[in-house]
Design a protein around this motif. Sequence first.
Motif, PDB file in Angstrom:
ATOM      1  N   ALA A 114      -6.945   1.801  -4.472  1.00 28.13           N
ATOM      2  CA  ALA A 114      -7.209   0.671  -3.372  1.00 28.13           C
ATOM      3  C   ALA A 114      -6.166  -0.312  -3.646  1.00 28.13           C
ATOM      4  N   ARG A 146     -16.523  -3.981  -0.246  1.00 27.82           N
ATOM      5  CA  ARG A 146     -16.278  -5.521  -0.522  1.00 27.82           C
ATOM      6  C   ARG A 146     -15.968  -5.499  -2.118  1.00 27.82           C
ATOM      7  N   ARG A 153     -12.560  -7.617   2.090  1.00 28.39           N
ATOM      8  CA  ARG A 153     -12.730  -6.060   2.572  1.00 28.39           C
ATOM      9  C   ARG A 153     -11.680  -5.123   1.930  1.00 28.39           C
ATOM     10  N   VAL A 154     -12.059  -4.117   1.480  1.00 23.80           N
ATOM     11  CA  VAL A 154     -10.877  -3.061   0.667  1.00 23.80           C
ATOM     12  C   VAL A 154     -11.413  -1.569   1.230  1.00 23.80           C
ATOM     13  N   ARG A 155     -10.229  -1.354   1.475  1.00 24.28           N
ATOM     14  CA  ARG A 155     -10.292   0.187   1.829  1.00 24.28           C
ATOM     15  C   ARG A 155      -9.755   1.197   0.647  1.00 24.28           C
ATOM     16  N   ARG A 201      -8.720   5.056  -0.782  1.00 22.16           N
ATOM     17  CA  ARG A 201      -8.249   6.260  -0.279  1.00 22.16           C
ATOM     18  C   ARG A 201      -8.312   7.115  -1.604  1.00 22.16           C
ATOM     19  N   TRP A 238      -5.395  -4.568  -2.236  1.00 22.57           N
ATOM     20  CA  TRP A 238      -5.797  -5.618  -0.998  1.00 22.57           C
ATOM     21  C   TRP A 238      -5.306  -6.889  -1.743  1.00 22.57           C
ATOM     22  N   ARG A 291       0.890  -1.118  -0.090  1.00 24.02           N
ATOM     23  CA  ARG A 291       0.108  -0.054  -0.008  1.00 24.02           C
ATOM     24  C   ARG A 291       0.968   1.229  -0.066  1.00 24.02           C
ATOM     25  N   SER A 326     -11.328   8.384   3.050  1.00 22.95           N
ATOM     26  CA  SER A 326     -11.360   6.863   2.423  1.00 22.95           C
ATOM     27  C   SER A 326     -12.713   6.145   2.662  1.00 22.95           C
ATOM     28  N   GLU A 327     -12.699   5.174   1.968  1.00 27.39           N
ATOM     29  CA  GLU A 327     -14.387   4.329   1.908  1.00 27.39           C
ATOM     30  C   GLU A 327     -13.767   2.736   2.164  1.00 27.39           C
ATOM     31  N   ARG A 328     -14.730   2.249   2.763  1.00 32.16           N
ATOM     32  CA  ARG A 328     -14.414   0.694   2.807  1.00 32.16           C
ATOM     33  C   ARG A 328     -15.695   0.153   1.927  1.00 32.16           C
TER      34      ARG A 328
END
Length: 198
Positions: A147, A117, A122-124, A126, A149, A89, A113-115
């Motif tokens: 993102a 699927r 689970r992905v964050r 930015r 992941w 990251r 940031s957002e979370r």
Amino acid sequence: MADPRYPIVEVSDGWELTEEGVETLFELPTMSVRGASRRYEDRAGRDGLAAATDPPHDETLRFFAATRLTFEPGLPPGTLPASVLPSVRQQARQRFKQRLRDRGVSRVSRDRSERLRVDGSRVRARSYTGTVDTSGGYALPVEGWLAAWHDEDFFVVTGGYPAERLADVFGLEGAGELLSTPPRVYRDDFFDFLRSVR
């Protein structure tokens, strides 16, 4: 080790694949990280703005890129992917901010940031904001997202789009729907494309 496979991405009509390739992206202390990337551009939006402006503003407005990563040598036995993900990251963020600057985006700053699927993971994501000073003297605010992941593979996804309606930024009276699209629609498109990556 074999090169990574290209990611599969589902994009909308009007988007086109502009570049794909495999390269060493960065080095970690004990391994190289290689990526197979596909980059896309909203060709319909670009062509629409070029046709509506005089002189034509013919530059990339929206882009989306997806990369599948592999490691050389592979991750050591017993290494959990989650232990490598923070380094991936960090490197991806540095590369993305530099790519934004290379695209002419100035005053790049990290935003929210957002979370979400993605295929069960689970992905964050930015966001980053900035401004492009166009050749016609317009200041175009932009928003970019990144993102990174891991599920069965490591992925990095990036994208960017205008953060205001193009018709407003370029002073286009009576612009059609294409140039009057609000930024939230661009944002929703980005997240739809991101969720399609596998």
